[in-house]
Design an enzyme around this catalytic site. Sequence first.
Site, PDB file in Angstrom:
ATOM      1  N   ASN A 117       0.308  27.029  20.688  1.00 39.51           N
ATOM      2  CA  ASN A 117       1.431  26.084  20.722  1.00 39.51           C
ATOM      3  C   ASN A 117       1.516  25.414  19.353  1.00 39.51           C
ATOM      4  O   ASN A 117       0.692  24.566  19.030  1.00 39.51           O
ATOM      5  CB  ASN A 117       1.182  25.044  21.830  1.00 39.51           C
ATOM      6  CG  ASN A 117       2.173  23.899  21.776  1.00 39.51           C
ATOM      7  OD1 ASN A 117       3.244  24.017  21.184  1.00 39.51           O
ATOM      8  ND2 ASN A 117       1.810  22.775  22.389  1.00 39.51           N
ATOM      9  N   TRP A 118       2.514  25.814  18.570  1.00 36.03           N
ATOM     10  CA  TRP A 118       2.603  25.281  17.199  1.00 36.03           C
ATOM     11  C   TRP A 118       3.144  23.857  17.157  1.00 36.03           C
ATOM     12  O   TRP A 118       3.161  23.235  16.091  1.00 36.03           O
ATOM     13  CB  TRP A 118       3.521  26.170  16.349  1.00 36.03           C
ATOM     14  CG  TRP A 118       3.051  27.570  16.153  1.00 36.03           C
ATOM     15  CD1 TRP A 118       1.902  28.144  16.639  1.00 36.03           C
ATOM     16  CD2 TRP A 118       3.717  28.593  15.404  1.00 36.03           C
ATOM     17  NE1 TRP A 118       1.822  29.449  16.236  1.00 36.03           N
ATOM     18  CE2 TRP A 118       2.923  29.751  15.482  1.00 36.03           C
ATOM     19  CE3 TRP A 118       4.912  28.639  14.684  1.00 36.03           C
ATOM     20  CZ2 TRP A 118       3.285  30.944  14.857  1.00 36.03           C
ATOM     21  CZ3 TRP A 118       5.276  29.826  14.070  1.00 36.03           C
ATOM     22  CH2 TRP A 118       4.462  30.963  14.152  1.00 36.03           C
ATOM     23  N   LYS A 119       3.642  23.374  18.274  1.00 38.50           N
ATOM     24  CA  LYS A 119       4.295  22.050  18.323  1.00 38.50           C
ATOM     25  C   LYS A 119       5.364  21.985  17.229  1.00 38.50           C
ATOM     26  O   LYS A 119       5.990  23.000  16.936  1.00 38.50           O
ATOM     27  CB  LYS A 119       3.262  20.928  18.189  1.00 38.50           C
ATOM     28  CG  LYS A 119       2.072  21.122  19.123  1.00 38.50           C
ATOM     29  CD  LYS A 119       1.236  19.892  19.255  1.00 38.50           C
ATOM     30  CE  LYS A 119      -0.037  20.228  20.017  1.00 38.50           C
ATOM     31  NZ  LYS A 119      -0.643  19.109  20.644  1.00 38.50           N
ATOM     32  N   HIS A 169       4.698  20.092  29.033  1.00 37.25           N
ATOM     33  CA  HIS A 169       3.575  19.746  28.144  1.00 37.25           C
ATOM     34  C   HIS A 169       3.410  18.226  28.171  1.00 37.25           C
ATOM     35  O   HIS A 169       4.389  17.481  28.283  1.00 37.25           O
ATOM     36  CB  HIS A 169       3.862  20.241  26.720  1.00 37.25           C
ATOM     37  CG  HIS A 169       2.687  20.106  25.817  1.00 37.25           C
ATOM     38  ND1 HIS A 169       2.350  18.918  25.221  1.00 37.25           N
ATOM     39  CD2 HIS A 169       1.738  21.002  25.433  1.00 37.25           C
ATOM     40  CE1 HIS A 169       1.243  19.091  24.504  1.00 37.25           C
ATOM     41  NE2 HIS A 169       0.860  20.349  24.615  1.00 37.25           N
ATOM     42  N   GLU A 185       3.072  16.137  25.990  1.00 37.36           N
ATOM     43  CA  GLU A 185       3.894  15.402  24.997  1.00 37.36           C
ATOM     44  C   GLU A 185       5.338  15.293  25.480  1.00 37.36           C
ATOM     45  O   GLU A 185       6.023  14.307  25.189  1.00 37.36           O
ATOM     46  CB  GLU A 185       3.774  16.097  23.626  1.00 37.36           C
ATOM     47  CG  GLU A 185       2.399  15.866  23.027  1.00 37.36           C
ATOM     48  CD  GLU A 185       1.872  16.988  22.148  1.00 37.36           C
ATOM     49  OE1 GLU A 185       2.660  17.831  21.684  1.00 37.36           O
ATOM     50  OE2 GLU A 185       0.636  17.027  21.934  1.00 37.36           O
ATOM     51  N   GLU A 212      -4.371  21.098  31.089  1.00 36.00           N
ATOM     52  CA  GLU A 212      -4.609  20.441  29.810  1.00 36.00           C
ATOM     53  C   GLU A 212      -4.880  18.954  30.038  1.00 36.00           C
ATOM     54  O   GLU A 212      -3.927  18.164  30.146  1.00 36.00           O
ATOM     55  CB  GLU A 212      -3.382  20.578  28.907  1.00 36.00           C
ATOM     56  CG  GLU A 212      -3.000  22.001  28.590  1.00 36.00           C
ATOM     57  CD  GLU A 212      -2.227  22.061  27.286  1.00 36.00           C
ATOM     58  OE1 GLU A 212      -2.750  22.632  26.332  1.00 36.00           O
ATOM     59  OE2 GLU A 212      -1.132  21.511  27.213  1.00 36.00           O
ATOM     60  N   GLY A 258      -5.537  17.401  21.172  1.00 32.79           N
ATOM     61  CA  GLY A 258      -5.438  16.933  19.791  1.00 32.79           C
ATOM     62  C   GLY A 258      -6.457  15.869  19.434  1.00 32.79           C
ATOM     63  O   GLY A 258      -6.344  15.229  18.392  1.00 32.79           O
ATOM     64  N   SER A 265      -8.174  20.871  22.605  1.00 30.05           N
ATOM     65  CA  SER A 265      -9.175  20.987  21.543  1.00 30.05           C
ATOM     66  C   SER A 265      -9.995  22.277  21.608  1.00 30.05           C
ATOM     67  O   SER A 265     -11.188  22.279  21.297  1.00 30.05           O
ATOM     68  CB  SER A 265     -10.083  19.746  21.530  1.00 30.05           C
ATOM     69  OG  SER A 265      -9.303  18.591  21.222  1.00 30.05           O
ATOM     70  N   GLY A 281      -3.466  24.255  20.533  1.00 26.33           N
ATOM     71  CA  GLY A 281      -2.539  23.518  19.676  1.00 26.33           C
ATOM     72  C   GLY A 281      -2.992  23.568  18.224  1.00 26.33           C
ATOM     73  O   GLY A 281      -2.770  24.545  17.514  1.00 26.33           O
ATOM     74  N   GLY A 282      -3.672  22.507  17.775  1.00 22.01           N
ATOM     75  CA  GLY A 282      -4.073  22.365  16.370  1.00 22.01           C
ATOM     76  C   GLY A 282      -4.707  23.614  15.781  1.00 22.01           C
ATOM     77  O   GLY A 282      -4.334  24.061  14.689  1.00 22.01           O
TER      78      GLY A 282
END
Length: 257
Positions: free
Chosen positions: A11-13, A101, A103, A173, A179, A219, A240-241
Amino acid sequence: MTDRTPLMAGNWKMNLNHLEAIAHVQKLAFALADKDFDAVEVAVLPPFTDLRSVQTLVDGDKLKIKYGAQDLSAHDSGAYTGEISGPMLAKLKCAYVAIGHSERRQYHGENEEICNAKVKAAFRNGITPILCVGEGLDVRKAGNQVAHTLAQVDGGLADVPAEQAETIVIAYEPVWAIGTGEVATPEDAQEVCGAIRDRLAELYSQELADKVRIQYGGSVKSGNVAAIMAQPDVDGALIGGAALDADEFVKIVRFRD
Ligand code: PEP
């Protein structure tokens, strides 16, 4: 138990412009050229504005990396300024779309009703939803992570027929792990992923529950992925990151190598 192909999805956000997206996917394709994609499925979820670039690469080079979007509208067309619809994503041949998600839930007020409408919009347009669920820190501290997460599963799947539900991907998640560098222990991940599978068996059937892929997200890195993937009810990861670093993402995908 059915064999479930693990799905490792990045997930590149809101990161990487379209040139960076092209360079990134080319790097992934090169580094994963020898990979057996029937054994591990790999997907990237770029921002909407990068999807066409990624599609061109994947189509042109017959790469086996799949791609999808990070959200979609609950509506198929109409006066919804700024939204992107299921038919638009289907036209771009998106295989997946993330829904709910944390966010989106936190910053855009997405509740169960909205997530449910989006899950239905994805299925209506032939796109596999990755339904994201998971508890915040306060819920975890109170020990209510299972009940909280199962309520999100129930809400997201309300009135979704079995023939669709059996293809959904659910990403557990825990919000406190997203993150933050604070990864859930493999046992934490298994507790909730196992409970999600049991809930699917109650809602539908054990046969269906055994088919559904349940990812862990929060993470995930190359150093912790193997222990998480060793859990019986974890069938992949939403990353993600660490997915923004092509070398690190490749190491995660190669967790079995
Ligand atoms: C995510 O955004 O879905 C996620 C899991 O992020 P991170 O891997 O950075 O925790």
